[in-house]
Design an enzyme around this catalytic site. Structure first.
Site, PDB file in Angstrom:
ATOM      1  N   PHE A   1      -1.554  -4.597  13.976  1.00  0.00           N
ATOM      2  CA  PHE A   1      -1.689  -4.855  12.364  1.00  0.00           C
ATOM      3  C   PHE A   1      -1.518  -6.112  12.064  1.00  0.00           C
ATOM      4  CE2 PHE A   1       0.122  -3.101   8.362  1.00  0.00           C
ATOM      5  CZ  PHE A   1      -1.300  -3.664   7.194  1.00  0.00           C
TER       6      PHE A   1
ATOM      7  N   GLN B   1       1.019  -1.169  -0.345  1.00  0.00           N
ATOM      8  CA  GLN B   1       0.058   0.040  -0.083  1.00  0.00           C
ATOM      9  C   GLN B   1       0.814   1.762   0.439  1.00  0.00           C
ATOM     10  OE1 GLN B   1      -2.347  -1.004   3.451  1.00  0.00           O
ATOM     11  NE2 GLN B   1      -0.968  -0.599   5.025  1.00  0.00           N
TER      12      GLN B   1
ATOM     13  N   HIS C   1      -3.621  -9.004  13.228  1.00  0.00           N
ATOM     14  CA  HIS C   1      -4.455  -9.437  12.159  1.00  0.00           C
ATOM     15  C   HIS C   1      -4.176  -9.833  10.899  1.00  0.00           C
ATOM     16  CE1 HIS C   1      -8.085  -7.670  10.106  1.00  0.00           C
ATOM     17  NE2 HIS C   1      -7.097  -7.988   8.821  1.00  0.00           N
ATOM     18  N   GLU C   2      -3.351  -9.426  10.386  1.00  0.00           N
ATOM     19  CA  GLU C   2      -2.553  -9.935   9.420  1.00  0.00           C
ATOM     20  C   GLU C   2      -2.228 -12.056   9.948  1.00  0.00           C
ATOM     21  OE1 GLU C   2      -2.318  -9.007   5.752  1.00  0.00           O
ATOM     22  OE2 GLU C   2      -3.766  -7.373   7.484  1.00  0.00           O
TER      23      GLU C   2
ATOM     24  N   LYS D   1      -5.666 -13.447  10.181  1.00  0.00           N
ATOM     25  CA  LYS D   1      -6.711 -14.134   9.229  1.00  0.00           C
ATOM     26  C   LYS D   1      -6.263 -14.436   7.878  1.00  0.00           C
ATOM     27  CE  LYS D   1     -10.068 -10.759   6.284  1.00  0.00           C
ATOM     28  NZ  LYS D   1     -10.341  -9.328   6.364  1.00  0.00           N
ATOM     29  N   HIS D   2      -4.881 -14.421   7.526  1.00  0.00           N
ATOM     30  CA  HIS D   2      -4.315 -14.489   6.681  1.00  0.00           C
ATOM     31  C   HIS D   2      -3.343 -15.508   6.510  1.00  0.00           C
ATOM     32  CE1 HIS D   2      -6.878 -12.227   3.893  1.00  0.00           C
ATOM     33  NE2 HIS D   2      -5.767 -10.877   4.807  1.00  0.00           N
TER      34      HIS D   2
ATOM     35  N   HIS E   1       1.205  -4.815   3.044  1.00  0.00           N
ATOM     36  CA  HIS E   1      -0.125  -4.906   3.893  1.00  0.00           C
ATOM     37  C   HIS E   1      -0.420  -6.217   4.060  1.00  0.00           C
ATOM     38  CE1 HIS E   1      -4.556  -3.547   3.864  1.00  0.00           C
ATOM     39  NE2 HIS E   1      -4.726  -4.824   4.586  1.00  0.00           N
TER      40      HIS E   1
END
Ligand SMILES: *[C@@H]1O[C@H](CO)[C@@H](O)[C@H](O)[C@H]1NC(C)=O
Ligand SMILES: *[C@@H]1O[C@H](CO)[C@@H](O)[C@H](O)[C@H]1NC(C)=O
Ligand SMILES: *[C@@H]1O[C@H](CO)[C@@H](O)[C@H](O)[C@H]1NC(C)=O
Length: 198
Positions: A110, A33, A113-114, A117-118, A60
């Site tokens: 952050f 990003q 979260h990554e 989630k991923h 990101h």
């Protein structure tokens, strides 16, 4: 970045489809990003505690993705984020993977979260350290998006560039076809905000 283990994974999944359906994926999207545009889109944008990020694309995430471009998510609720596992990567992550979320932070939220989630969706091949290391290596050694664009004469100078020329430059410079997202700033100008490629 096609994943060669893919066919093996799928073969396993035919046997145990319910157990591993959410674990399989076809390839990775590597999303970067542009801070300036991101901050224009968001209601608020806070620099991380380590200071204003460089005028460069930031990571990101590295996203396991299906061929139909949907993403598996939150694949292992038992696999929490453990910051101590990546303490050796922290300095590089602060440079290449800064959070612009508010309030200002050390970016751990952050990264968590990554991963949750991923990252947990590629856990069969990359553990937490491997996941973050892989993303950093792509950014640091394989795909320098800013350099690729600048070599094609596309500068972050507020001028307008044709979308097709941006797409072509990235394809030529990286070997991958990008997905490009733009935002519209307060005066109605389109800005390149995120580039994701497989
Ligand atoms: C995309 O593909 C995956 C895996 O084959 C499937 O589980 C999912 O339902 C598909 N999503 C859509 C929107 O077609
Ligand atoms: C980062 O910030 C979080 C939340 O404030 C805190 O729990 C964590 O210990 C911090 N990590 C480091 C390495 O400073
Ligand atoms: C929107 O973008 C254009 C072109 O980069 C710039 O000239 C203008 O100042 C920007 N407007 C705002 C409100 O940021």
């Amino acid at each position: 970045m096609k994943f060669t283990q893919y066919s093996i994974l799928i073969n396993l999944c035919i046997l145990t489809i319910l157990v591993c359906a959410s674990q399989a994926y076809d390839f990775f999207f590597f999303a970067q990003q542009w801070p300036g545009s991101l901050c224009d889109t968001k209601k608020a944008c806070c620099y991380p505690k380590t200071g204003k990020p460089a005028a460069d694309f930031g990571i990101h995430g590295l996203w396991p993705t299906y061929n139909n471009h949907s993403f598996p998510g939150n694949c292992n609720r038992n696999s929490g984020f453990d910051g101590s596992e990546i303490s050796d990567l922290r300095e590089r992550m602060q440079v290449s993977w800064p959070s612009l979320n508010c309030p200002s932070s050390n970016s751990s939220k952050f990264w968590k979260h990554e991963w949750v989630k991923h990252g947990t969706c590629s856990e069969s091949v990359l553990d937490q350290h491997g996941y973050f290391e892989a993303a950093l290596s792509i950014k640091e050694h394989s795909v320098n998006l800013l350099q690729i664009l600048q070599s094609a004469g596309i500068q972050p100078d507020g001028k307008s560039y044709n979308l097709e020329s941006i797409r072509e430059a990235i394809k030529k410079g990286s070997g991958f076809s990008p997905v490009i997202e733009c935002n519209v700033n307060a005066s109605g100008n389109y800005q390149l905000s995120r580039s994701t490629f497989a």
